[in-house]
Design a protein around this motif. Structure first.
Motif: not given
Ligand code: ATP
Ligand code: MG
Length: 366
Positions: A11-13, A153-155, A200-202, A204-206
């Motif tokens: 819950p960072t956004g 995929e980041d997981q 690279a990745k959408m 919340k922190s960016l």
């Molecule tokens: P933070 O920047 O705080 O880490 P975040 O946007 O990365 O937030 P998370 O809560 O870390 O979001 O991720 C939650 C879920 O959403 C995870 O399963 C992650 O793989 C997926 N996810 C987050 N961002 C993306 C993205 N850009 N594309 C695909 N899946 C995403």
């Protein structure tokens, strides 16, 4: 064996369309498939604190936002257990035991942790809690004996690490834990959706996100300023698809039926792409098409969100009930864990009587 899902979000956004295509859309499909015995959706507030320790109010405020996003996206609290991580102390306990099964160098090798440390400028000052979050994630998944984890995929490195921990735990203490399977999005554009800036990745922190709750006006501004092909200056020039965020989003969202509705000059995405790469198709047309599609997908979510926003007490109740349910399961598993780890002293009548007998005999012999 039961089929159990566990996934979650920090819950960072508010949740964005990356979350939607990466995991949330799949969760709703899985929920409606009726194939799963239990579905746990965790709001990872404790994990969010690992890199937001000095900003607890942010986590507190976003707990409800994320819950509203879930409900808006179609998560049905009758079919899923939405729960709050910090309210399950058994998770912390299991994490503490798991820490003994992982080496520091193993966590250091985790590529997601590496890139997140870089993104947060933590190189010289990594909070220990943040460093350990892959271990706590292993606890999150396995305490509920999840078999399936639908995530982006980041997981992937987290799931690999989880499976290593499970194997090591079961090897030492007996077959208690279950190795989970990762369920990645099938569509490659959804694995790691880029931000509107083409980064690279959408995330919340960016600050490069389109949120599920964005108004039509906010959405329009964001889509219009999206990164496309910097070399495509005049309409007649051939455009490039690679790294072109508008087309990546179309790959993630567009259906053939969208052409009939919003852009009948083309039959499908391939025809549109061909025209773009040939030259003669402007970015404006593509952006307008994308905007229509996104509005089409987000509008029902906006409507559902509005309804839930009128009953916030009810939404907190959903969370409380989900957390109570999750806690029951957590307590059952932790009981098994303590037994297997030989630390269930007070529940083990036999231990006490055997030792009483042993010491009695020992003292009599003397
Ligand atoms: P933070 O920047 O705080 O880490 P975040 O946007 O990365 O937030 P998370 O809560 O870390 O979001 O991720 C939650 C879920 O959403 C995870 O399963 C992650 O793989 C997926 N996810 C987050 N961002 C993306 C993205 N850009 N594309 C695909 N899946 C995403
Ligand atoms: Mg993240």
């Amino acid at each position: 064996m039961s089929k159990i899902i566990l996934t979650g979000d920090r819950p960072t956004g508010k949740l964005h369309i990356g979350h939607y295509v990466g995991s949330l859309r799949r969760r709703v499909e899985l929920q409606n498939s009726g194939e799963y015995d239990k579905i746990f959706i965790m709001i990872a507030d404790a994990q969010a604190l690992t890199d937001n320790a000095d900003n607890p109010e942010k986590i507190r405020q976003n707990l409800i936002e994320v819950t509203l996003d879930y409900l808006a996206a179609g998560i049905d609290p009758e079919k899923c257990n939405i729960f709050v991580q910090s309210a399950i102390p058994e998770l912390t306990e299991l994490t503490f035991y798991y820490m003994n099964l992982v080496t520091v160098s193993r966590v250091q090798r985790n590529p997601t942790v590496k890139s997140e440390i870089q993104a947060r400028n933590f190189e010289a000052n990594i909070p220990v809690g943040f460093f350990c979050y892959p271990i706590s994630q292993a606890a999150d998944i396995t305490l509920f004996k999840a078999t399936t984890v639908p995530v982006g995929e980041d997981q992937k490195p987290m799931l690999e690490q989880t499976n290593e921990i499970v194997r090591r735990f079961n090897n030492i203490y007996g077959e208690i834990m279950v190795e989970p399977n990762i369920l990645l999005p099938e569509n490659s554009a959804c694995l790691r959706l880029p931000g509107t800036d083409g980064k690279a990745k959408m995330s919340k922190s960016l600050g490069n996100c389109i949120y599920l709750s964005d108004s039509p006006k906010e959405l329009k501004t964001k889509v219009n300023s999206m990164y496309t092909d910097p070399e495509h200056i005049h309409i007649e020039q051939p455009g490039h698809l690679e790294g072109n965020t508008v087309f990546t989003y179309l790959d993630a969202f567009c259906l053939d039926s969208d052409f009939e509705k919003f852009l009948p000059d083309y039959k499908n995405l391939q025809e549109l792409k061909d025209h773009y790469t040939r030259g003669g198709l402007g970015d404006g047309t593509c952006k307008k098409f994308l905007l229509n599609i996104l509005n089409d997908r987000l509008e029902p979510m906006r409507q559902r969100r509005k309804v839930y926003e009128q009953d916030i007490e009810g939404v907190y109740d959903i969370l409380r009930r989900g957390t109570e349910e999750a806690r029951k399961v957590a307590q059952e598993t932790i009981k098994e864990v303590r037994h297997a780890m030989r630390i269930d002293y007070f529940d083990d009548k036999e231990l006490i009587s055997t030792q009483a007998k042993y010491f009695k005999e020992k003292n009599n012999i003397k």
